[in-house]
Design a protein around this motif. Structure first.
Motif, PDB file in Angstrom:
ATOM      1  N   ALA A 115      26.990  66.712  31.477  1.00  0.00           N
ATOM      2  CA  ALA A 115      26.430  66.507  30.144  1.00  0.00           C
ATOM      3  C   ALA A 115      24.905  66.645  30.152  1.00  0.00           C
ATOM      4  CB  ALA A 115      26.836  65.136  29.609  1.00  0.00           C
ATOM      5  N   VAL A 116      24.260  66.039  31.138  1.00  0.00           N
ATOM      6  CA  VAL A 116      22.799  66.089  31.210  1.00  0.00           C
ATOM      7  C   VAL A 116      22.319  67.501  31.524  1.00  0.00           C
ATOM      8  CG1 VAL A 116      20.755  65.236  32.426  1.00  0.00           C
ATOM      9  CG2 VAL A 116      22.636  63.667  31.888  1.00  0.00           C
ATOM     10  N   ARG A 117      22.960  68.154  32.478  1.00  0.00           N
ATOM     11  CA  ARG A 117      22.543  69.511  32.844  1.00  0.00           C
ATOM     12  C   ARG A 117      22.723  70.489  31.682  1.00  0.00           C
ATOM     13  NH1 ARG A 117      21.686  69.903  38.381  1.00  0.00           N
ATOM     14  NH2 ARG A 117      22.590  68.216  39.636  1.00  0.00           N
ATOM     15  N   LYS A 118      23.824  70.346  30.950  1.00  0.00           N
ATOM     16  CA  LYS A 118      24.065  71.224  29.807  1.00  0.00           C
ATOM     17  C   LYS A 118      23.016  71.013  28.723  1.00  0.00           C
ATOM     18  CE  LYS A 118      27.716  73.733  30.739  1.00  0.00           C
ATOM     19  NZ  LYS A 118      27.682  75.218  30.693  1.00  0.00           N
ATOM     20  N   ALA A 119      22.656  69.747  28.481  1.00  0.00           N
ATOM     21  CA  ALA A 119      21.636  69.446  27.476  1.00  0.00           C
ATOM     22  C   ALA A 119      20.299  70.075  27.864  1.00  0.00           C
ATOM     23  CB  ALA A 119      21.487  67.938  27.309  1.00  0.00           C
ATOM     24  N   CYS A 120      19.927  69.946  29.135  1.00  0.00           N
ATOM     25  CA  CYS A 120      18.673  70.542  29.610  1.00  0.00           C
ATOM     26  C   CYS A 120      18.699  72.059  29.447  1.00  0.00           C
ATOM     27  CB  CYS A 120      18.435  70.180  31.072  1.00  0.00           C
ATOM     28  SG  CYS A 120      17.960  68.452  31.348  1.00  0.00           S
ATOM     29  N   GLU A 121      19.833  72.648  29.761  1.00  0.00           N
ATOM     30  CA  GLU A 121      19.974  74.096  29.648  1.00  0.00           C
ATOM     31  C   GLU A 121      19.807  74.546  28.200  1.00  0.00           C
ATOM     32  OE1 GLU A 121      23.564  77.371  30.159  1.00  0.00           O
ATOM     33  OE2 GLU A 121      23.564  75.588  31.433  1.00  0.00           O
ATOM     34  N   GLU A 122      20.457  73.841  27.278  1.00  0.00           N
ATOM     35  CA  GLU A 122      20.380  74.215  25.871  1.00  0.00           C
ATOM     36  C   GLU A 122      18.982  73.991  25.292  1.00  0.00           C
ATOM     37  OE1 GLU A 122      22.832  75.544  23.621  1.00  0.00           O
ATOM     38  OE2 GLU A 122      23.554  76.081  25.626  1.00  0.00           O
ATOM     39  N   LEU A 123      18.305  72.947  25.741  1.00  0.00           N
ATOM     40  CA  LEU A 123      16.962  72.650  25.250  1.00  0.00           C
ATOM     41  C   LEU A 123      15.886  73.459  25.960  1.00  0.00           C
ATOM     42  CD1 LEU A 123      17.278  68.772  24.994  1.00  0.00           C
ATOM     43  CD2 LEU A 123      16.921  70.328  23.084  1.00  0.00           C
ATOM     44  N   ASN A 124      16.263  74.111  27.063  1.00  0.00           N
ATOM     45  CA  ASN A 124      15.329  74.890  27.866  1.00  0.00           C
ATOM     46  C   ASN A 124      14.247  74.011  28.493  1.00  0.00           C
ATOM     47  OD1 ASN A 124      14.336  77.307  29.010  1.00  0.00           O
ATOM     48  ND2 ASN A 124      12.835  77.536  27.366  1.00  0.00           N
ATOM     49  N   VAL A 125      14.685  72.886  29.064  1.00  0.00           N
ATOM     50  CA  VAL A 125      13.753  71.988  29.761  1.00  0.00           C
ATOM     51  C   VAL A 125      14.269  71.743  31.174  1.00  0.00           C
ATOM     52  CG1 VAL A 125      13.020  70.859  27.632  1.00  0.00           C
ATOM     53  CG2 VAL A 125      14.934  69.899  28.935  1.00  0.00           C
ATOM     54  N   SER A 126      13.369  71.346  32.057  1.00  0.00           N
ATOM     55  CA  SER A 126      13.755  71.109  33.450  1.00  0.00           C
ATOM     56  C   SER A 126      14.012  69.632  33.739  1.00  0.00           C
ATOM     57  CB  SER A 126      12.670  71.630  34.397  1.00  0.00           C
ATOM     58  OG  SER A 126      11.423  70.978  34.148  1.00  0.00           O
TER      59      SER A 126
END
Length: 276
Positions: A115-126
Motif C-alpha cells: 500500500a505504501v509503495r503504491k502510494a509513493c509510486e502514484e504520487l511520484n515521491v521517494s
C-alpha cells in the motif's frame, strides 16, 4: 504545481485510488487493477461529506471513465481519470508534509508495504513523512499487528517512511507495541465519534512516551465488502467476486503555512481479489 492544489480549511478530504485483483474463473488467471481517483476535492463541493460516501463516489466515478460499454466491463490494469490525476513535483516535495493512512481489510503483512509503495509510486515521491495503520474493528491478533508493524519498520530502514502511527489503540495495546517495537509509534489516532473523551490512562501513557494523540472521525471499516460490491455492481459484471484488501489515503500539508491544507490525493487505493 502549487496553484493546482486544492486548498482546504482543516479538512481531511483526499484522493482515492484503488488496487484490485480478480480471478477469472473460466481461465483461472489473476488480474490486477489499480484505481486512482485523482484529487476528488476538485470534483465535489467543499461541504463536509461522510467518509464512506466519499469513497463510494471516488470509486464509481473513476470506474465510469475506465469501463467501456454497459456489458463489456473491460478493466484496465491501471484505472484513473487523467483530468484529476496529480503527482507531486520535485520542487514541491520538500515544502510538504506527506501522510498516508492505510486501511487494512486483510491480515497479510505484505499488504502494508504494498500500500505504501503504491502510494509513493502514484504520487511520484521517494518517501513519506508519516504512515498511519488502521486495522479492522474486529481486529487482528497481537502477533499479526506486530508483523504489519515490522513491514513499516523495513520501509523506514529503506528511507521510505519517516514516522509511524496507529489507530484506535487503547493504553494496553499501545504499551505492548511501544515496549516491543524497534521503531516506536509516534502517533495514535482515536475515533471519538462514539466517545466524548480520551481515556486518562491512554493520555498519560502517550504524554510520558512522546506519542501524539489526535482525533479522527474515520470509521474503522471505511470500505466494507458489501459496500464495495454495491458501488461497482453497475460497472462490473463479476462484482461479487471482488474483495478490497486495503485502501490508502494521502494528505499533504504545506510546511510553509500549516493553516493551509493541500488535499493531494486521497490516494485511496483499493486492492481487490476474487473471493472464490
Amino acid at each position: 504545481g502549487r496553484a493546482s492544489l486544492c486548498k482546504l480549511a482543516f479538512s481531511t478530504r483526499a484522493h482515492i485510488a484503488s488496487y484490485t485483483r480478480c480471478s477469472a474463473l473460466a481461465r483461472m488467471e489473476q488480474k490486477s487493477l489499480l484505481i486512482n481517483s485523482g484529487n476528488i476535492a476538485k470534483r465535489k463541493s467543499s461541504a463536509k461529506v461522510d467518509a464512506k460516501e466519499e469513497v463510494s463516489f471516488a470509486i464509481s466515478s473513476t470506474l465510469e471513465v475506465c469501463c467501456s460499454g454497459s456489458n463489456a466491463f473491460k478493466i484496465q490494469q491501471r484505472c484513473h481519470n487523467p483530468k484529476y490525476t496529480e503527482t507531486i513535483e520535485k520542487g514541491e516535495r520538500e515544502e510538504l508534509s506527506l501522510t498516508i493512512k492505510v486501511f487494512l481489510n486483510e491480515s497479510d503483512p505484505g499488504l502494508t508495504s504494498e500500500a505504501v509503495r503504491k502510494a509513493c509510486e502514484e504520487l511520484n515521491v521517494s518517501y513519506v513523512d508519516m504512515v498511519i495503520l488502521s486495522f479492522p474493528e474486529m481486529g487482528f491478533s497481537v502477533e499479526m499487528l506486530k508483523a504489519h508493524w515490522q513491514s513499516l519498520e523495513t520501509l523506514k530502514d529503506e528511507g521510505i517512511v519517516s514516522d509511524m502511527g496507529v489507530c484506535n489503540f487503547d493504553k494496553s495495546k499501545l504499551e505492548e507495541l511501544f515496549n516491543w517495537a524497534k521503531v516506536k509509534p509516534a502517533l495514535n489516532q482515536i475515533n471519538v465519534t462514539s466517545c466524548c473523551f480520551i481515556p486518562k490512562d491512554l493520555s498519560a501513557f502517550a504524554k510520558e512516551n512522546g506519542i501524539r494523540l489526535v482525533t479522527t472521525s474515520d470509521p474503522h471499516d471505511i470500505l466494507p465488502v458489501s459496500d464495495f460490491h454495491k458501488t461497482i455492481s453497475n460497472r462490473m459484471a463479476d462484482a461479487q467476486t471482488w474483495r478490497p484488501l486495503w485502501l490508502s489515503r494521502c494528505l499533504s500539508v504545506s510546511k510553509l503555512d500549516f493553516l493551509e491544507l493541500h488535499e493531494f490525493r486521497i490516494v485511496l487505493y483499493i486492492y481487490v481479489h476474487a473471493n472464490c
